[in-house]
Design a protein around this motif. Sequence first.
Motif, PDB file in Angstrom:
ATOM      1  N   VAL A   1      -5.457 -45.721  20.024  1.00  0.00           N
ATOM      2  CA  VAL A   1      -4.162 -46.344  19.714  1.00  0.00           C
ATOM      3  C   VAL A   1      -3.092 -45.281  19.510  1.00  0.00           C
ATOM      4  CG1 VAL A   1      -5.187 -48.404  18.682  1.00  0.00           C
ATOM      5  CG2 VAL A   1      -4.755 -46.383  17.263  1.00  0.00           C
ATOM      6  N   TRP A   2      -1.849 -45.687  19.712  1.00  0.00           N
ATOM      7  CA  TRP A   2      -0.718 -44.783  19.473  1.00  0.00           C
ATOM      8  C   TRP A   2      -0.641 -44.449  17.981  1.00  0.00           C
ATOM      9  CZ3 TRP A   2       2.825 -42.673  22.971  1.00  0.00           C
ATOM     10  CH2 TRP A   2       2.634 -43.056  24.296  1.00  0.00           C
ATOM     11  N   LYS A   3      -0.070 -43.309  17.712  1.00  0.00           N
ATOM     12  CA  LYS A   3       0.136 -42.956  16.309  1.00  0.00           C
ATOM     13  C   LYS A   3       1.359 -43.695  15.771  1.00  0.00           C
ATOM     14  CE  LYS A   3       2.991 -38.898  17.324  1.00  0.00           C
ATOM     15  NZ  LYS A   3       3.095 -37.427  17.250  1.00  0.00           N
ATOM     16  N   GLN A   4       1.469 -43.750  14.468  1.00  0.00           N
ATOM     17  CA  GLN A   4       2.674 -44.318  13.855  1.00  0.00           C
ATOM     18  C   GLN A   4       3.869 -43.425  14.178  1.00  0.00           C
ATOM     19  OE1 GLN A   4       2.005 -44.946   9.658  1.00  0.00           O
ATOM     20  NE2 GLN A   4       0.196 -46.208  10.030  1.00  0.00           N
ATOM     21  N   ALA A   5       5.038 -44.017  14.197  1.00  0.00           N
ATOM     22  CA  ALA A   5       6.229 -43.300  14.639  1.00  0.00           C
ATOM     23  C   ALA A   5       6.512 -42.061  13.790  1.00  0.00           C
ATOM     24  CB  ALA A   5       7.435 -44.236  14.609  1.00  0.00           C
ATOM     25  N   THR A   6       6.229 -42.142  12.519  1.00  0.00           N
ATOM     26  CA  THR A   6       6.501 -40.985  11.658  1.00  0.00           C
ATOM     27  C   THR A   6       5.234 -40.569  10.922  1.00  0.00           C
ATOM     28  OG1 THR A   6       7.220 -42.521   9.952  1.00  0.00           O
ATOM     29  CG2 THR A   6       8.939 -41.482  11.267  1.00  0.00           C
ATOM     30  N   PRO A   7       5.011 -39.273  10.840  1.00  0.00           N
ATOM     31  CA  PRO A   7       3.844 -38.785  10.104  1.00  0.00           C
ATOM     32  C   PRO A   7       4.061 -38.931   8.600  1.00  0.00           C
ATOM     33  CG  PRO A   7       5.168 -36.945  10.883  1.00  0.00           C
ATOM     34  CD  PRO A   7       5.810 -38.186  11.431  1.00  0.00           C
ATOM     35  N   ASP A   8       3.011 -38.710   7.818  1.00  0.00           N
ATOM     36  CA  ASP A   8       3.172 -38.782   6.371  1.00  0.00           C
ATOM     37  C   ASP A   8       3.860 -37.521   5.845  1.00  0.00           C
ATOM     38  OD1 ASP A   8       1.281 -36.737   6.117  1.00  0.00           O
ATOM     39  OD2 ASP A   8      -0.360 -38.099   5.604  1.00  0.00           O
ATOM     40  N   GLU A   9       3.990 -37.435   4.527  1.00  0.00           N
ATOM     41  CA  GLU A   9       4.763 -36.331   3.937  1.00  0.00           C
ATOM     42  C   GLU A   9       4.144 -34.959   4.220  1.00  0.00           C
ATOM     43  OE1 GLU A   9       2.133 -38.080   0.684  1.00  0.00           O
ATOM     44  OE2 GLU A   9       3.316 -38.800   2.375  1.00  0.00           O
ATOM     45  N   ASN A  10       2.857 -34.943   4.579  1.00  0.00           N
ATOM     46  CA  ASN A  10       2.192 -33.675   4.908  1.00  0.00           C
ATOM     47  C   ASN A  10       2.193 -33.382   6.408  1.00  0.00           C
ATOM     48  OD1 ASN A  10       1.443 -33.140   2.188  1.00  0.00           O
ATOM     49  ND2 ASN A  10      -0.173 -34.692   2.391  1.00  0.00           N
ATOM     50  N   GLY A  11       2.853 -34.220   7.168  1.00  0.00           N
ATOM     51  CA  GLY A  11       2.894 -34.019   8.612  1.00  0.00           C
ATOM     52  C   GLY A  11       1.691 -34.597   9.326  1.00  0.00           C
ATOM     53  N   ILE A  12       0.761 -35.244   8.576  1.00  0.00           N
ATOM     54  CA  ILE A  12      -0.446 -35.806   9.170  1.00  0.00           C
ATOM     55  C   ILE A  12      -0.098 -37.112   9.887  1.00  0.00           C
ATOM     56  CG2 ILE A  12      -2.765 -36.699   8.691  1.00  0.00           C
ATOM     57  CD1 ILE A  12      -2.543 -33.740   8.088  1.00  0.00           C
ATOM     58  N   ILE A  13      -0.684 -37.276  11.087  1.00  0.00           N
ATOM     59  CA  ILE A  13      -0.375 -38.483  11.850  1.00  0.00           C
ATOM     60  C   ILE A  13      -1.413 -39.566  11.583  1.00  0.00           C
ATOM     61  CG2 ILE A  13       0.821 -37.170  13.601  1.00  0.00           C
ATOM     62  CD1 ILE A  13      -1.537 -37.392  15.422  1.00  0.00           C
ATOM     63  N   HIS A  14      -0.973 -40.831  11.704  1.00  0.00           N
ATOM     64  CA  HIS A  14      -1.848 -41.959  11.388  1.00  0.00           C
ATOM     65  C   HIS A  14      -1.762 -43.010  12.495  1.00  0.00           C
ATOM     66  CE1 HIS A  14      -2.764 -40.548   7.345  1.00  0.00           C
ATOM     67  NE2 HIS A  14      -1.490 -40.197   7.256  1.00  0.00           N
ATOM     68  N   PRO A  15      -2.834 -43.842  12.663  1.00  0.00           N
ATOM     69  CA  PRO A  15      -2.860 -44.804  13.770  1.00  0.00           C
ATOM     70  C   PRO A  15      -1.909 -45.984  13.563  1.00  0.00           C
ATOM     71  CG  PRO A  15      -4.904 -44.907  12.474  1.00  0.00           C
ATOM     72  CD  PRO A  15      -4.098 -43.786  11.921  1.00  0.00           C
ATOM     73  N   SER A  16      -1.422 -46.502  14.690  1.00  0.00           N
ATOM     74  CA  SER A  16      -0.657 -47.743  14.665  1.00  0.00           C
ATOM     75  C   SER A  16      -1.552 -48.845  15.238  1.00  0.00           C
ATOM     76  CB  SER A  16       0.593 -47.595  15.533  1.00  0.00           C
ATOM     77  OG  SER A  16       0.211 -47.536  16.899  1.00  0.00           O
TER      78      SER A  16
END
Lengths: 414, 305
Positions: A151-166
Amino acid sequence: MNLKSIGDAWQSGMAKNITFIVTKDCQLACKYCYLVGKNVKERMSWDTAKAFIDYVLAREDDFREESVVWDFIGGEPFLEIELIDRICDYLKLRMFELGHHWFDSYRFSFSTNGINYHTPEVQRFIEKNREHLSIGITIDGTERKHDLNRVWKQATPDENGIIHPSDRGSYKDVVKNIPLWLKQFPDAGTKVTISSPDIPYIRESVMHLYGLGIHQVNINVVFEDVWQEGDDARFEEQLMLLADEIIDGGWYQDYACSFFSEHIGKPLDPVRDNQNWCGAGRMLSVDAAGNLYPCTRFAQYSLRSKKALVIGNIRDGINPNLLRPFLTLDRTTQSPQKCLDCEVASGCAWCQGENYDAAQTNTVYQRATAICLMHKARVRANNYYWNKLYRKLELEGRREEFERNKRSVEHQTC
Amino acid sequence: MMQYLVILLDDTSVAYCHCDNPHRERRLMPPETLRDGIRYAMTHNLMIQFVYPDYDLPQDYLDAIDTIDHHDIVPFPRQGDVAVAENSKLKIENSAGAVVVLRMKKAELFVSGDTVAALLRQVQRLNIVITDLDTFTDADLVPYGALLDRWAALLKEEYLAGRTPQLNLLTDRMMLTAPNHCNAGVENLTLAPNGRFYLCPAFYYTASEESVDPEDIPNQQLLRLDHAPLCRRCDAYHCRRCVWLNQRTTLDANTPSHEQCAVAHTERNASRRLLAAIREKAQFMPEVDIKEINYIDPFDIRKDF
């Protein structure tokens, strides 16, 4: 089509694998991805890449392998196509200027999610380096199977720059590039990864990939401890359905799936069959910080519970003491007794990085066995496949013809 | 099988092996911990090695220690089964039965030829422990071999004269027909003043959070010789096969560094020369055979295993 050749890894066993982790970013955030620390921050600079190349090429005596595979990995490597193009130009130039023995025997290798494959930048790079390229696009099968994890990642990473799934699957964005890829690399194979939720879709996915024109499907179960009770039975059932479809439909003649191999499922001799499975330590990886690793799986973004295992950096070089555990690894020393006693041990793989990550202590000598039941299920289905296929061939009087032309199956597990 | 329990009586107990003791503040083991340690040893048939600080212990501690058969490791010049010193210019008052551990850095080792030679005439046994083994270079091995040969010449004369002083770096290998490693975590454990068990004192000194449950040591098999791919094929039998040094230098407890192997093989080869020199004059240890080899690090011949 030469079926014998398409399954062979290029210069298998004779090539040094050197990997640039050019970015830890990716457009996707696949749910089964072992890269738990993908982020948008760590992108390799040209200065780091150049310093690493200069370090490696200046030490020809330390790297005596006949050939080299310059591997590019991410995240998604093609996000950094400009940097990669510059790296490859510099590599070719310097190997030529130095009269390096790798100048006549090198390859650039990519494992990509395929999303940027059609872009002008990537296509220009492919055109320029066509004769020395190996590109694998990962597509997991049918749309529902592929989109289950990829799946695509979420449009914005978290505060640590880590990317998360959408929630948005990537199948349609990848499959549109498959025809162009197969036109340019008709012998190319794809890599399919199976985790627990994927099991019901194995049969339909492999057949779908065959239908797309992909002749080599390299497929493996994840090494991580993700398996649920009953997964082995479901897995075996799927593989037997797949075996029926491949054999009854005659697909076995021109297509291959790495799940089925005549060489798996036998006991192993503790002396004769004592080699390590994994190439960690004989490979070399570099990341954006200029740190060196025995394999990318030992970089911090790949590890859940352990610290990165850094074997050096581009300024100070490799600490040879840190390679000694890797280069003395053998099967029996790292395996628990149940593996040494296993009647179907051959073909049961392991990943040194996962072993390290899952180990009770800081060691690469404790083999993780989370795939044990899955391997045994695979062996049972594999036995079914070959018994059924050979009986069919004998009844048709085509056994000898098949033996003459059968392909070697590539064991590509990471 | 566990055979020994090392009990560090105080945080400042003398360091007797490769790792320095960084603790400077006294912290005596609580009396109940001492009693529990002794009880553990008695119930598990372990011989205790008490390691002492450089001050007198309270009488109730001495009384407790006396309740069990044991060995004492003490800082020189205190009296014990083994005295540990950090300076080779020692004045040995009573040489009868003296066993001395001499901890030295490489730089001091290389200028200690005369003082060590003098000590060899005074003690029953001298254990030299090099505390910065990891700094040895291949270039250091040549002068190190020459230094060992110099001590070997003296030992040869002593042996031919009927005296048998022992120097771990030379005579141990000459006497051994099987490995004699430290075997921390396999044959011995350490009880620290904090009441926790460690593989050896060095793990307490450098990673006090890494205590172990003596009944369930994680990956204990990797501490055994049969799980050490290089060492199980090695005949530098006198090598300590220090798992703490292994962990520190290669990040794996079962794999030694190049430096540990090269130094041990330099000693092994010097022992071979000493054995041959003694045999030129007299029959000696006929059951021991130290073969001629052309490597100083088993890692270099791993493909032949």
